[in-house]
Write an enzyme that holds these catalytic residues in place. Sequence first.
Site, PDB file in Angstrom:
ATOM      1  N   ALA A   1      21.221  -1.392  -2.526  1.00  0.00           N
ATOM      2  CA  ALA A   1      20.812  -1.365  -1.103  1.00  0.00           C
ATOM      3  C   ALA A   1      21.960  -1.793  -0.184  1.00  0.00           C
ATOM      4  O   ALA A   1      22.754  -2.647  -0.574  1.00  0.00           O
ATOM      5  CB  ALA A   1      19.629  -2.300  -0.904  1.00  0.00           C
TER       6      ALA A   1
ATOM      7  N   GLY B   1      22.253   1.428   0.221  1.00  0.00           N
ATOM      8  CA  GLY B   1      22.317   2.754  -0.376  1.00  0.00           C
ATOM      9  C   GLY B   1      23.469   3.631   0.096  1.00  0.00           C
ATOM     10  O   GLY B   1      23.491   4.824  -0.208  1.00  0.00           O
TER      11      GLY B   1
ATOM     12  N   LYS C   1      26.506   3.736  -0.952  1.00  0.00           N
ATOM     13  CA  LYS C   1      27.230   4.322  -2.093  1.00  0.00           C
ATOM     14  C   LYS C   1      26.292   5.193  -2.927  1.00  0.00           C
ATOM     15  O   LYS C   1      26.711   6.208  -3.474  1.00  0.00           O
ATOM     16  CB  LYS C   1      27.887   3.226  -2.935  1.00  0.00           C
ATOM     17  CG  LYS C   1      28.943   2.475  -2.137  1.00  0.00           C
ATOM     18  CD  LYS C   1      29.685   1.444  -2.922  1.00  0.00           C
ATOM     19  CE  LYS C   1      30.561   0.607  -2.009  1.00  0.00           C
ATOM     20  NZ  LYS C   1      29.798  -0.299  -1.108  1.00  0.00           N
TER      21      LYS C   1
ATOM     22  N   CYS D   1      33.532  -6.893  -1.338  1.00  0.00           N
ATOM     23  CA  CYS D   1      34.178  -6.803  -0.023  1.00  0.00           C
ATOM     24  C   CYS D   1      34.679  -8.188   0.379  1.00  0.00           C
ATOM     25  O   CYS D   1      34.317  -8.723   1.408  1.00  0.00           O
ATOM     26  CB  CYS D   1      33.238  -6.196   1.024  1.00  0.00           C
ATOM     27  SG  CYS D   1      31.700  -7.098   1.247  1.00  0.00           S
TER      28      CYS D   1
HETATM   29  C1  LIG Z   1      27.147  -5.590  -1.368  1.00  0.00           C
HETATM   30  S1  LIG Z   1      25.461  -5.261  -1.318  1.00  0.00           S
HETATM   31  C2  LIG Z   1      25.399  -3.649  -1.989  1.00  0.00           C
HETATM   32  C3  LIG Z   1      25.791  -2.571  -1.038  1.00  0.00           C
HETATM   33  C4  LIG Z   1      25.497  -1.189  -1.572  1.00  0.00           C
HETATM   34  N1  LIG Z   1      26.138  -0.959  -2.842  1.00  0.00           N
HETATM   35  C5  LIG Z   1      25.906  -0.102  -0.606  1.00  0.00           C
HETATM   36  O1  LIG Z   1      26.988   0.463  -0.750  1.00  0.00           O
HETATM   37  O2  LIG Z   1      25.136   0.184   0.330  1.00  0.00           O
HETATM   38  C6  LIG Z   1      24.869  -6.218  -2.653  1.00  0.00           C
HETATM   39  C7  LIG Z   1      23.417  -5.985  -2.988  1.00  0.00           C
HETATM   40  O3  LIG Z   1      23.153  -6.659  -4.215  1.00  0.00           O
HETATM   41  C8  LIG Z   1      21.779  -6.951  -4.231  1.00  0.00           C
HETATM   42  N2  LIG Z   1      21.511  -7.899  -5.323  1.00  0.00           N
HETATM   43  C9  LIG Z   1      21.868  -9.197  -5.403  1.00  0.00           C
HETATM   44  N3  LIG Z   1      21.437  -9.722  -6.567  1.00  0.00           N
HETATM   45  C10 LIG Z   1      20.786  -8.735  -7.228  1.00  0.00           C
HETATM   46  C11 LIG Z   1      20.104  -8.657  -8.467  1.00  0.00           C
HETATM   47  N4  LIG Z   1      20.011  -9.705  -9.285  1.00  0.00           N
HETATM   48  N5  LIG Z   1      19.545  -7.484  -8.819  1.00  0.00           N
HETATM   49  C12 LIG Z   1      19.620  -6.401  -8.017  1.00  0.00           C
HETATM   50  N6  LIG Z   1      20.265  -6.416  -6.826  1.00  0.00           N
HETATM   51  C13 LIG Z   1      20.829  -7.573  -6.439  1.00  0.00           C
HETATM   52  C14 LIG Z   1      21.538  -7.473  -2.836  1.00  0.00           C
HETATM   53  O4  LIG Z   1      20.167  -7.411  -2.531  1.00  0.00           O
HETATM   54  C15 LIG Z   1      22.388  -6.518  -2.001  1.00  0.00           C
HETATM   55  O5  LIG Z   1      21.614  -5.486  -1.494  1.00  0.00           O
END
Ligand SMILES: C[S@@+](CC[C@H](N)C(=O)[O-])C[C@H]1O[C@@H](n2cnc3c(N)ncnc32)[C@H](O)[C@@H]1O
Length: 454
Positions: free
Chosen positions: A249, A251, A253, A376
């Site tokens: 999320a 989303g 990527k 990041c």
């Molecule tokens: C840097 S953001 C991701 C951004 C996303 N890849 C994008 O490009 O839009 C990190 C995400 O890791 C999720 N997250 C953190 N711990 C998690 C876990 N144990 N399981 C699944 N998602 C997790 C967070 O909710 C957050 O949405």
Amino acid sequence: MEKENIQPHLLLNEDVNSYLRDNYLTSNMISAEGDRGDDRFEHLLFRLGCPPLFTTLRFNTLIHDTSTVIASLRKEIEKNYRLRGLDMPDISLHPVLHDTIVIKNNGPVCREKVKKEVIVDLLCGMAVLRGADVFVQGILGCPSGVRAGDKVSVYADVDGKCLRGLTKTYEGQKLFVGNGIVQYSREEIYCNEQPLSGIGVLMTEPLYEAPSLSGTCVDMIFPQNLPSIVCSHILDPQPGETILDMCAAPGGKTTHLAVLMKNKGRLVAVDKTVQKIEKIQTHAKEWDIHMIETHPYDSTKMVDNESDSIGGPPFPNETFDRVLLDGPCSALGQRPSKRNKMSLNSLKSYSTYQRKLLKIAVQLLKPGGTLVYSTCTFNQEENEKQVVWALKTFSELSLEPQVPHLGQIGQVCEGLTDDQRQKLQFYDPGTISSQLSVDNDTIGFFIAKFKKNE
Ligand SMILES: C[S@@+](CC[C@H](N)C(=O)[O-])C[C@H]1O[C@@H](n2cnc3c(N)ncnc32)[C@H](O)[C@@H]1O
């Protein structure tokens, strides 16, 4: 120092500042005295406080061709810039990324401040620096007697202490982000029975001139920082493969991966909560992408060899051809960023959590598969040091070269050879360059690409 004229440098807690400063000087092999290391670190904090001078937009190559996208975008931006009285920016296709449009922004532009001031929350102020107008809900302080059509100076509340409805001059630290025209009277902003929505201040004289793209051509473009766009290209998912996006999320990527897969194959997107998953679904719907399989799930618990690989999580070992781990990180590379209240303990906690996720990623990957790990941040504990740890812990992993490689190589780090550093990609927000370009004036970002040997 004049409070309303504070410098744009990122402000950190003192212990975090000195911790990061020491690490940054070490990884750049500079000493505080001899090589003017303090200046380098100050420069990094200054750059983090300013927005990148380029806006990058990824577009849906499955549905639209470049010329249609540029023509539609030009029309929208022209309309928006004319309304604000700004000169049209340069709009072009990125020379390497065939799915990325680049807009050259302008700033900081010298603006004369006016007496009437509007205070907005810090997040809103940072968005204004990247081209947004002020949404009415973001307005905290507004002098009495303000009417629709008045010119105001807009300031971001750096201290976070401004109360909604403030009429007096705000005495806390504030950062000027530009002038604009208020769209409603003060009474309408605060006393309307139905809370207002939409633009509250149209930024006609922003400090940085950048396109305001909220809600524009949503079926066609997605504003995304350049390193994030590069990251999905590095994973290089192929149509028909089985791909896992472990922390997906909102989303950005995931949808890119779906486009690169030409909507064919299995793309599993996982994030912690239903609300987060809904964001991925909304974006996928806007782009008419139907292949993404979303699951609210804790990715640290995603391996179970008793389950089958066809249903949802958990999954057995060796289910996926490729895995993207773009997980939680300290996000210190985000720009612009003016105040970060993170504690040292919380900064240090990220690497343990990332290792838990990395372990799961390696288990879920098929032999011969590809893992991309990204953050990041410029914090080495979450970047190069994680790579050293992963290579030591999982003998089956090796680093792969990255194509395209538009950033810099990995920073100097104990345990990494020069050859290994060449295979890492680091976007250094503190970069010193005589010519800032779309490839080096970016947020801070780190990418490592691993192969799981057969
Ligand atoms: C840097 S953001 C991701 C951004 C996303 N890849 C994008 O490009 O839009 C990190 C995400 O890791 C999720 N997250 C953190 N711990 C998690 C876990 N144990 N399981 C699944 N998602 C997790 C967070 O909710 C957050 O949405």
